[in-house]
Design a protein around this motif. Sequence first.
Motif, PDB file in Angstrom:
ATOM      1  N   PRO A  71       0.829  -1.131  -0.059  1.00 24.73           N
ATOM      2  CA  PRO A  71      -0.110   0.031  -0.090  1.00 24.73           C
ATOM      3  C   PRO A  71       0.709   1.111  -0.209  1.00 24.73           C
ATOM      4  N   ARG A  72       2.180   1.077   0.647  1.00 26.00           N
ATOM      5  CA  ARG A  72       3.007   2.367   0.451  1.00 26.00           C
ATOM      6  C   ARG A  72       3.120   3.017  -0.756  1.00 26.00           C
ATOM      7  N   HIS A  73       3.333   1.813  -1.684  1.00 24.46           N
ATOM      8  CA  HIS A  73       3.518   2.405  -3.169  1.00 24.46           C
ATOM      9  C   HIS A  73       2.188   2.036  -3.988  1.00 24.46           C
ATOM     10  N   GLY A  74       0.945   1.919  -3.526  1.00 22.60           N
ATOM     11  CA  GLY A  74      -0.062   1.791  -4.161  1.00 22.60           C
ATOM     12  C   GLY A  74      -0.157   0.447  -5.124  1.00 22.60           C
ATOM     13  N   LEU A  75       0.465  -0.668  -4.365  1.00 23.50           N
ATOM     14  CA  LEU A  75       0.411  -1.751  -5.150  1.00 23.50           C
ATOM     15  C   LEU A  75      -0.346  -3.117  -4.526  1.00 23.50           C
ATOM     16  N   LYS A  76      -0.999  -3.903  -5.246  1.00 25.68           N
ATOM     17  CA  LYS A  76      -1.370  -5.149  -4.594  1.00 25.68           C
ATOM     18  C   LYS A  76      -0.649  -6.353  -4.771  1.00 25.68           C
ATOM     19  N   ILE A  77      -0.400  -7.221  -3.682  1.00 30.50           N
ATOM     20  CA  ILE A  77       0.533  -8.357  -3.838  1.00 30.50           C
ATOM     21  C   ILE A  77      -0.505  -9.400  -4.389  1.00 30.50           C
ATOM     22  N   VAL A  78       0.109 -10.283  -5.351  1.00 30.95           N
ATOM     23  CA  VAL A  78      -0.679 -11.225  -6.155  1.00 30.95           C
ATOM     24  C   VAL A  78      -0.753 -12.666  -5.149  1.00 30.95           C
ATOM     25  N   ASN A  79      -1.841 -13.058  -4.522  1.00 31.41           N
ATOM     26  CA  ASN A  79      -1.980 -14.104  -3.823  1.00 31.41           C
ATOM     27  C   ASN A  79      -1.284 -15.482  -4.578  1.00 31.41           C
ATOM     28  N   GLY A  80      -0.327 -16.226  -3.930  1.00 26.16           N
ATOM     29  CA  GLY A  80       0.332 -17.326  -4.487  1.00 26.16           C
ATOM     30  C   GLY A  80       1.750 -16.946  -5.007  1.00 26.16           C
ATOM     31  N   LEU A  81       2.106 -15.592  -4.918  1.00 28.15           N
ATOM     32  CA  LEU A  81       3.372 -15.218  -5.595  1.00 28.15           C
ATOM     33  C   LEU A  81       4.047 -14.255  -4.249  1.00 28.15           C
ATOM     34  N   PHE A  82       4.239 -15.325  -3.056  1.00 27.44           N
ATOM     35  CA  PHE A  82       4.663 -14.457  -1.891  1.00 27.44           C
ATOM     36  C   PHE A  82       5.786 -15.335  -1.620  1.00 27.44           C
ATOM     37  N   PHE A  83       7.062 -15.061  -1.078  1.00 29.91           N
ATOM     38  CA  PHE A  83       8.189 -16.162  -0.603  1.00 29.91           C
ATOM     39  C   PHE A  83       8.831 -15.296   0.208  1.00 29.91           C
ATOM     40  N   CYS A  84       9.109 -16.421   1.125  1.00 34.69           N
ATOM     41  CA  CYS A  84      10.125 -15.971   2.457  1.00 34.69           C
ATOM     42  C   CYS A  84      11.032 -16.972   2.462  1.00 34.69           C
ATOM     43  N   SER A  85      12.543 -16.607   2.559  1.00 34.07           N
ATOM     44  CA  SER A  85      13.538 -17.250   2.656  1.00 34.07           C
ATOM     45  C   SER A  85      13.592 -18.430   3.845  1.00 34.07           C
ATOM     46  N   GLN A  86      12.944 -18.096   5.001  1.00 36.62           N
ATOM     47  CA  GLN A  86      12.708 -19.058   6.139  1.00 36.62           C
ATOM     48  C   GLN A  86      11.076 -18.805   6.527  1.00 36.62           C
ATOM     49  N   LEU A  87      11.020 -19.908   7.423  1.00 35.47           N
ATOM     50  CA  LEU A  87       9.530 -19.850   7.868  1.00 35.47           C
ATOM     51  C   LEU A  87       9.418 -18.539   8.574  1.00 35.47           C
ATOM     52  N   PRO A  88       7.986 -17.954   8.064  1.00 33.23           N
ATOM     53  CA  PRO A  88       7.767 -16.487   8.625  1.00 33.23           C
ATOM     54  C   PRO A  88       7.240 -16.715  10.276  1.00 33.23           C
TER      55      PRO A  88
END
Length: 320
Positions: free
Chosen positions: A256-273
Amino acid sequence: MNFSSFDEMQKAVVIVGSSLHPLNKIAATIFGTDKERHPYSLSKTNFWPEAIKKTIGLDKKIGNSSGTIHAETAAILAAPYTYGASLCVTDPFCPNCAKNIAEAGIRTIYIDHKGFNKDFAERRGTHFTNMSMQICERAGINVYELNRKEKKLSPIIEIPESFTPPEDSPVEIERVSGANEDVFRALIALKLETHKGRKFAVALAKNKRGDIFGLTARAHPAIGYRMDTDIEEITHPEGKYSFMQEPVNRLLMNAPRHGLKIVNGLFFCSQLPTAREQVNMVGAGFSEVLVRNISQARDDWAFHAMKQLMKAEILMFGEY
Ligand SMILES: [Zn+2]
């Protein structure tokens, strides 16, 4: 259009009673202009995401995290564009929300004066003074106590117009060719090289026109703090709170800071959140996350949370 902070606070006060929380009923209004300069205003109470409410229940923790999304954070997650926006909140806010507010680029916060009189504000007074206010000061956020009855604003923190906080690890944003699995995996591969050994998160997000961007964030202290010189402050957390901002939370606030919406399913974390990152993802409407090192986490609570959320089929974890 000119917003009145008194009217915007009133909108939060009107809905605060609808919060399902038995003790801490809190509401917030976020207002400003979207990227096309159209004014917007929206109000949220603290809430349990529908899936958590239905399958896990209101009384259970997810790992060591409550299942709720705080009102301030809920308002940011729902907003079209948060940079430079203002926030009215019925109560003094917690350090986690302070970090989120800073990350979202909010410029001014109004706190209802009645929030300072309540019992739970007293209980949380030290967290508010020692952490939330420090985070706001570092991030360059104006904070006012707002008295609706007397139509009076009392400054708690005032920041010079020209101030911009130092950011030594801003979120990386780059245009990519599409919102698909191949583009996503290629970007992750690249970031695994540049952020080797760090906890970081990557997501693909869209703007209103449909252009796609890759967002990458490292775990980092709240905006305005530096990893190298502020170690003293950062490493003396107040009980359950920390000055560190986890990368999934950073991305959730930077969209939201940049006026964007993250696409569901395209979210990654290098370790378990962490458990809180997982709950925030659910609260933001996500049902899938890809993880590089699923056996590595900040603490054991993250594994507990993962088991609960997977069993209830609320958040699914894939291995990269
Ligand atoms: Zn909070």
